[in-house]
Design an enzyme around this catalytic site. Structure first.
Site, PDB file in Angstrom:
ATOM      1  N   HIS A  67       0.835  -1.202   0.000  1.00  0.00           N
ATOM      2  CA  HIS A  67       0.000   0.000   0.000  1.00  0.00           C
ATOM      3  C   HIS A  67       0.875   1.259   0.000  1.00  0.00           C
ATOM      4  CE1 HIS A  67      -3.642   2.373   1.168  1.00  0.00           C
ATOM      5  NE2 HIS A  67      -2.713   3.146   1.685  1.00  0.00           N
ATOM      6  N   GLU A  68       1.849   1.285   0.897  1.00  0.00           N
ATOM      7  CA  GLU A  68       2.715   2.464   0.993  1.00  0.00           C
ATOM      8  C   GLU A  68       3.598   2.603  -0.248  1.00  0.00           C
ATOM      9  OE1 GLU A  68       1.920   4.581   3.191  1.00  0.00           O
ATOM     10  OE2 GLU A  68       0.633   3.175   4.250  1.00  0.00           O
ATOM     11  N   HIS A  71       1.780   4.512  -2.918  1.00  0.00           N
ATOM     12  CA  HIS A  71       1.934   5.956  -2.730  1.00  0.00           C
ATOM     13  C   HIS A  71       3.298   6.407  -3.247  1.00  0.00           C
ATOM     14  CE1 HIS A  71      -1.631   6.686  -0.285  1.00  0.00           C
ATOM     15  NE2 HIS A  71      -1.286   5.734   0.559  1.00  0.00           N
TER      16      HIS A  71
END
Length: 157
Positions: A67-68, A71
């Protein structure tokens, strides 16, 4: 697991799923309370909440890192890296990253107790977490006097 292990794991996941190397730092941040991890746009570093790894294991940690990294890679390329952006949502699906992490129940997430106040005149009920000075504050509906009915009732929401 230590920071150097997290760094190595993050670099491996980046190469395996994104085909691009991760060239910044990934560390555990013990101050994170309500989130599994965060991507810092100012430094392009990733911080992970170690409590999620301790409580839910390596699979949850891999999901948070993916998820990170979504980003990270979108921000580096100058594309939409925020949760609401279509680029971000599309990349999440492509790599199989979760949109939200599984909640863990810790002492900081337990329900808070609250107090119940009632207007003497119109019977309006007010629920407040903090104590209200009944001499200073009045009913917002009729300006009547408030009195405390119950203390420390658990919130079940």
């Amino acid at each position: 697991m230590e920071d150097k292990d997290l760094q190595r794991l993050t670099e491996e996941i980046s190469l395996a799923f994104f085909k691009v190397p991760f060239q910044h730092n990934a560390t555990f941040n013990p101050r994170l309370k309500t989130t599994g991890g965060r991507y810092l746009t100012s430094t392009s570093n990733i911080e992970i909440n170690k409590k999620y790894y301790d409580a839910l294991g390596i699979e949850e940690l891999v999901g948070i890192i993916k998820h990170e990294l979504c980003h990270y890679h979108l921000h580096i390329r100058g594309r939409g890296y925020k949760h609401r952006d279509q680029d971000f949502r599309k990349l999440l699906k492509e790599v199989g990253a979760p949109r939200f992490c599984t909640p863990i129940h810790t002492a900081s997430t337990k329900p808070k107790a609250f107090r119940i106040y009632k207007c003497v005149d119109c019977q309006q009920i007010y629920k407040r977490i903090r104590k209200v000075n009944t001499i200073k504050y009045r009913c917002g509906k009729c300006r009547g006097k408030l009195e405390e009915m119950q203390k420390n009732v658990d919130i079940k929401e």
